[in-house]
Write a protein that holds these residues in place. Structure first.
Motif, short mmCIF file in Angstrom:
data_model
loop_
_atom_site.label_atom_id
_atom_site.label_comp_id
_atom_site.label_asym_id
_atom_site.label_seq_id
_atom_site.Cartn_x
_atom_site.Cartn_y
_atom_site.Cartn_z
N HIS A 188 5.19 24.29 0.33
CA HIS A 188 5.56 23.18 1.22
C HIS A 188 6.08 21.99 0.43
O HIS A 188 5.75 21.79 -0.74
N SER A 189 6.92 21.20 1.09
CA SER A 189 7.42 19.97 0.50
C SER A 189 6.31 18.92 0.52
O SER A 189 5.41 18.97 1.35
N ARG A 190 6.39 17.97 -0.42
CA ARG A 190 5.31 17.00 -0.59
C ARG A 190 5.84 15.58 -0.35
O ARG A 190 6.13 14.84 -1.27
N PHE A 191 5.96 15.22 0.91
CA PHE A 191 6.44 13.89 1.27
C PHE A 191 5.32 13.11 1.94
O PHE A 191 4.61 13.64 2.79
N VAL A 192 5.17 11.85 1.57
CA VAL A 192 4.34 10.93 2.35
C VAL A 192 5.29 9.92 2.96
O VAL A 192 5.85 9.06 2.27
N TYR A 193 5.53 10.06 4.24
CA TYR A 193 6.45 9.17 4.93
C TYR A 193 5.74 7.91 5.41
O TYR A 193 4.58 7.98 5.84
N LEU A 194 6.45 6.80 5.38
CA LEU A 194 6.02 5.60 6.08
C LEU A 194 6.96 5.43 7.26
O LEU A 194 8.17 5.26 7.08
N MET A 195 6.40 5.51 8.46
CA MET A 195 7.16 5.36 9.69
C MET A 195 6.83 4.02 10.33
O MET A 195 5.66 3.60 10.31
N ASP A 196 7.81 3.34 10.88
CA ASP A 196 7.57 2.01 11.43
C ASP A 196 6.99 2.08 12.85
O ASP A 196 6.84 3.18 13.41
N PRO A 197 6.61 0.95 13.44
CA PRO A 197 5.97 0.97 14.76
C PRO A 197 6.84 1.52 15.89
O PRO A 197 6.33 1.82 16.97
N LYS A 198 8.14 1.68 15.64
CA LYS A 198 9.03 2.29 16.63
C LYS A 198 9.20 3.79 16.38
O LYS A 198 9.97 4.45 17.08
N GLY A 199 8.49 4.31 15.37
CA GLY A 199 8.59 5.73 15.06
C GLY A 199 9.77 6.08 14.18
O GLY A 199 10.12 7.26 14.06
N LYS A 200 10.36 5.09 13.51
CA LYS A 200 11.53 5.32 12.67
C LYS A 200 11.11 5.40 11.20
O LYS A 200 10.21 4.70 10.76
N PRO A 201 11.79 6.22 10.40
CA PRO A 201 11.45 6.36 8.98
C PRO A 201 11.86 5.13 8.19
O PRO A 201 12.93 4.55 8.42
N VAL A 202 11.03 4.75 7.24
CA VAL A 202 11.29 3.57 6.42
C VAL A 202 11.28 3.91 4.93
O VAL A 202 12.17 3.52 4.18
N ASP A 203 10.24 4.63 4.50
CA ASP A 203 10.04 4.84 3.06
C ASP A 203 9.43 6.22 2.82
O ASP A 203 8.59 6.68 3.59
N TRP A 233 2.23 1.40 12.30
CA TRP A 233 2.84 2.00 11.14
C TRP A 233 2.08 3.30 10.86
O TRP A 233 0.87 3.36 11.05
N VAL A 234 2.77 4.33 10.40
CA VAL A 234 2.13 5.62 10.14
C VAL A 234 2.46 6.09 8.73
O VAL A 234 3.63 6.16 8.34
N MET A 235 1.41 6.40 7.95
CA MET A 235 1.55 7.09 6.67
C MET A 235 1.32 8.56 6.98
O MET A 235 0.22 8.94 7.41
N LEU A 236 2.33 9.40 6.79
CA LEU A 236 2.28 10.77 7.31
C LEU A 236 2.48 11.80 6.20
O LEU A 236 3.47 11.75 5.46
N TYR A 237 1.54 12.74 6.12
CA TYR A 237 1.60 13.80 5.11
C TYR A 237 1.35 15.16 5.77
O TYR A 237 0.44 15.30 6.58
N PHE A 238 2.16 16.14 5.40
CA PHE A 238 1.98 17.52 5.87
C PHE A 238 1.45 18.36 4.71
O PHE A 238 2.02 18.35 3.61
N GLY A 239 0.37 19.10 4.95
CA GLY A 239 -0.20 19.94 3.91
C GLY A 239 -1.17 20.94 4.52
O GLY A 239 -1.09 21.24 5.72
#
Length: 210
Positions: free
Chosen positions: A175-190, A72-78
Motif C-alpha cells: 500500500h501507498s503511505r500517505f498522511v493527508y491533511l484535508m481542510d474543513p471543506k473536505g479538500k486536500p491541502v498537504d 481538519w482531518v489527518m488521514l492515513y490508510f493502512g
C-alpha cells in the motif's frame, strides 16, 4: 512488503495522481502562489483527492466522509497486521498531533486524526479500535466491507493490493503511505511529511490549521 511514498504535482486529476504515486514520469502543472508559509510536506491543494465513503468505527457505528465537514482531518490508510511501516507512520502522525495540541490546543481541537483499514478481512471494528487506541484515544479507526474500503481507498488515490504470504497462513498488504491533511471543506491541502519526523509534521500543522 512494498510501501509506496511519493509526492505529487498540484492540480493533478486522480488517475494522474495514482500514476505519479507509482513512480511514473509526469509533467507537473504550474503551481499557484501558496497562501501560507512554506511547508515541509507536499502541497496538494487542488488535487483530485477525496470523496464520499461509508465505513464503521470500533463500535460498528456508521461513519461517512461528510460527517467530518467542519473539521481538519489527518488521514492515513493502512492495516493493523502491518509489521513495520504503518505503526511507524501512525506513531509519527500522533506524536506530531500531540506536539501541536500542547502549543495550539484550540486549533488541535479542530483536527480529527483518522486511520482507515485496507485489510477488512482481518481488520474488524474491534481489532481496528484496539489498534488505534494503542496510539491515542484521539485516533479514530474505520473499517468496513471490502467494497466499502476499496471505494474509500480509490477516492483518496491510495494504491493497495494483497501481498506475499507469511508463515502461519497470513499475508502482507502492499500500500501507498500517505498522511493527508484535508481542510474543513473536505479538500486536500498537504501530504504531511511523516518521513521527516514529528517536528516537521507539527510544523506544517502550525502553518496550515487555524
Amino acid at each position: 512488503m512494498t510501501h509506496l511514498r511519493f509526492p505529487t504535482a498540484r492540480r493533478l486529476p486522480r488517475r494522474l495522481f495514482i500514476a505519479a504515486s507509482l513512480g511514473l514520469a509526469l509533467a507537473a502543472c504550474q503551481p499557484t502562489e501558496p497562501a501560507h508559509a512554506p511547508i515541509d510536506g507536499v502541497d496538494i491543494t487542488g488535487a483530485d483527492i477525496g470523496g464520499p465513503f461509508t465505513l464503521v468505527d470500533k463500535t460498528g457505528k456508521t461513519v461517512r466522509w461528510q460527517d467530518f465537514r467542519g473539521k481538519w482531518v489527518m488521514l492515513y490508510f493502512g492495516y493493523t497486521f502491518c509489521p513495520d511501516a504503518c505503526p511507524v507512520d501512525v506513531q509519527v502522525m500522533m506524536k506530531a498531533y500531540d506536539q501541536f495540541a500542547k502549543s495550539n490546543p484550540a486549533a488541535a481541537a479542530k483536527i480529527q486524526p483518522v486511520f482507515i483499514s485496507i485489510d477488512p478481512a482481518r481488520d474488524t471494528p474491534a481489532v481496528v479500535g484496539e489498534w488505534t487506541a494503542a496510539f491515542s484515544p484521539r485516533l479514530m479507526g474505520l473499517t468496513g466491507s471490502e467494497k466499502q474500503t476499496n471505494l474509500a481507498a480509490d477516492a483518496f488515490a491510495v494504491i493497495h493490493s494483497k501481498g506475499e504470504a507469511t508463515p502461519g497462513g497470513g499475508y502482507l498488504m502492499n500500500h501507498s503511505r500517505f498522511v493527508y491533511l484535508m481542510d474543513p471543506k473536505g479538500k486536500p491541502v498537504d501530504m504531511l511529511p511523516v518521513d521527516k519526523g514529528a517536528d516537521a509534521v507539527a510544523g506544517d500543522l502550525a502553518k496550515l490549521v487555524s
